[in-house]
Design an enzyme around this catalytic site. Structure first.
Site, PDB file in Angstrom:
ATOM      1  N   LEU A 213       0.853  -1.189   0.000  1.00  0.00           N
ATOM      2  CA  LEU A 213       0.000   0.000   0.000  1.00  0.00           C
ATOM      3  C   LEU A 213       0.888   1.238   0.000  1.00  0.00           C
ATOM      4  O   LEU A 213       1.702   1.397   0.900  1.00  0.00           O
ATOM      5  CB  LEU A 213      -0.790  -0.041   1.316  1.00  0.00           C
ATOM      6  N   HIS A 214       0.791   2.074  -1.012  1.00  0.00           N
ATOM      7  CA  HIS A 214       1.570   3.310  -0.931  1.00  0.00           C
ATOM      8  C   HIS A 214       1.005   4.469  -1.736  1.00  0.00           C
ATOM      9  O   HIS A 214       1.601   5.542  -1.785  1.00  0.00           O
ATOM     10  CB  HIS A 214       3.032   3.065  -1.371  1.00  0.00           C
TER      11      HIS A 214
END
Ligand code: UD1
Ligand code: UDP
Length: 376
Positions: A213-214
């Site tokens: 997740l980024h």
């Protein structure tokens, strides 16, 4: 001999460039010379130098140290430093990858100094200009003389913007546009064979979900980030599987800032949640090969899920890699428990195939051939 200046700076670019650098050092060493410039965009040991060591990348000839934090300043700092290097190195072409701020900086300098730009991973579109990468892609493609597209969709996207293949001399106005497959697929095949170098097995994860997740759209809004963490804990509880989460530094900072101490403690110590520092590439592909499901907002990771034939839930409202969705092996998911469960069961029950959508593993060779034959 053509001197190519390769500009890289973010984790996925180190990985993508490995496939091309391998070819240049191997079959093309008598025709292509590569000067590598590291923009300094990513700098932590586990976001940068680990890949140079593990993927056997040449040590960068120039390595910038950036002070800027926000986007425009970061881009302009790379532009200024890069221009000086180009005056010094006098390359015959500049090679950039993907869609980061580093990519855009390279594209703008190339177009201003009038050096042919080569864009690997051209033509991808999310059709969402709020996403910082989208404008980087569009502008980079329009500054390029050689455009290498990983998918037919990418070719079509370029066509819709008037970027069609011209034979003969390549320029920004008459670019060469090629379908070449995906250099990440080349790497997945090449490095899978070296997987026994991975130490990740020793951590003993079994029957797990792999999460990355980024994207700012997921990390930067505190309410959304909290909702994602809550949802992931509920989802793991429901399906009784653990989750392995190598955390991007942007996300780590967001989690520490946006979650209260209690919320962070609850997430980090949840019985199914395993938060890790960013892992090396071979550790990552080992994790991908052995997981049951991938949940991600990463462009690269959703494709690697496909390469390793793993179902994938993409935590975004759109994706550039629409072929994977069309194939029925990945779904876009909302931050919503019912949606998660429904898509998870759909993926579980589907009997599906994974045709080769991203080439045959020889993209880098194709790209080097075209470069060497175009700029003789
Ligand atoms: C960038 C790219 C994104 C790509 C991602 C790959 C842009 C606009 N975004 O996003 O397309 O998917 O890289 O990982 O170029 N940080 C560290 N250490 C590092 C690197 C970053 O602490 O080694 C932190 C810094 O606080 C920085 C933040 O992460 O401000 C964001 O880094 P940045 O490179 O601006 O964007 P990414 O989110 O990494
Ligand atoms: N990756 C890695 N270690 C990690 C997370 C990702 O080596 O901890 C690799 C992943 O296997 C893929 C690439 O990084 O090859 C994807 O990069 P990222 O998700 O940072 O960016 P994106 O692809 O979204 O631009």
């Amino acid at each position: 001999m053509l001197k190519i200046l390769t500009l890289i700076g973010a984790r996925p670019q180190f990985i993508k460039s490995a496939a091309i650098s391998r070819q240049i050092q191997g079959s093309f060493s008598d025709r292509l010379e590569e000067v590598i410039v590291h923009s300094g965009q990513h700098y932590d040991e586990n976001m940068s130098s680990v890949f140079f060591k593990e993927l056997n990348l040449p040590v960068p000839n120039h390595h910038f140290k950036l002070v800027a934090n926000n986007h425009a300043a970061q881009i302009s700092e790379i532009i200024e430093k890069l221009e000086q290097v180009i005056f010094e190195e006098k390359p015959g072409a500049i090679l950039v990858y993907g869609d980061t701020n580093t990519t855009l900086a390279g594209a703008l300098v190339a177009s201003k100094i009038n050096i042919p730009l080569i864009h690997v991973e051209a033509g991808l579109r999310s059709f969402n200009k709020v996403m910082p990468e989208e404008i980087n892609r569009v502008l980079t493609d329009h500054c390029s003389s050689l455009l290498f597209c990983p998918s037919l969709t990418a070719i079509d996207n370029l066509k819709n913007e008037g970027l069609i293949h011209h034979s003969g001399a390549c320029s920004m106005d008459t670019p060469g546009v090629y379908l070449c497959g995906d250099v990440m697929y080349d790497n997945s095949l090449y490095f899978s064979e070296k997987i026994n170098q991975s130490k990740i097995d020793q951590l003993g994860f079994d029957e797990y979900i792999l999460l990355t997740l980024h994207r700012p759209s997921n990390t930067d809004d505190p309410m959304r980030l909290k909702a994602i963490c809550e949802l992931l804990m509920m989802f793991c509880d429901e399906i009784q599987k653990s989750m392995v989460f190598p955390v991007h530094p942007r996300t780590k900072k967001a989690l520490e800032t946006h979650l209260s101490d209690e919320e962070w403690f609850a997430f980090n110590n949840h019985r199914y949640v395993n938060v890790l520092e960013p892992v090396s590439y071979t550790d990552m592909i080992a994790l991908e090969q052995n997981c049951d499901l991938v949940i991600t907002d990463s462009g690269g990771v959703q494709k690697e899920a496909y390469f390793f034939q793993k179902p994938c839930m993409i935590l975004r409202s759109e994706t550039e890699w629409v072929e994977i969705i069309n194939q029925g092996v990945a779904f876009l998911v909302d931050v919503n428990f019912e949606d998660f469960i429904q898509k998870y069961h759909l993926l579980e029950s589907k009997k599906t195939t994974y045709p080769k959508l991203f080439g045959d593993g020889n993209s880098a060779e194709f790209i080097c051939n075209k470069i060497a034959n175009t700029f003789v």
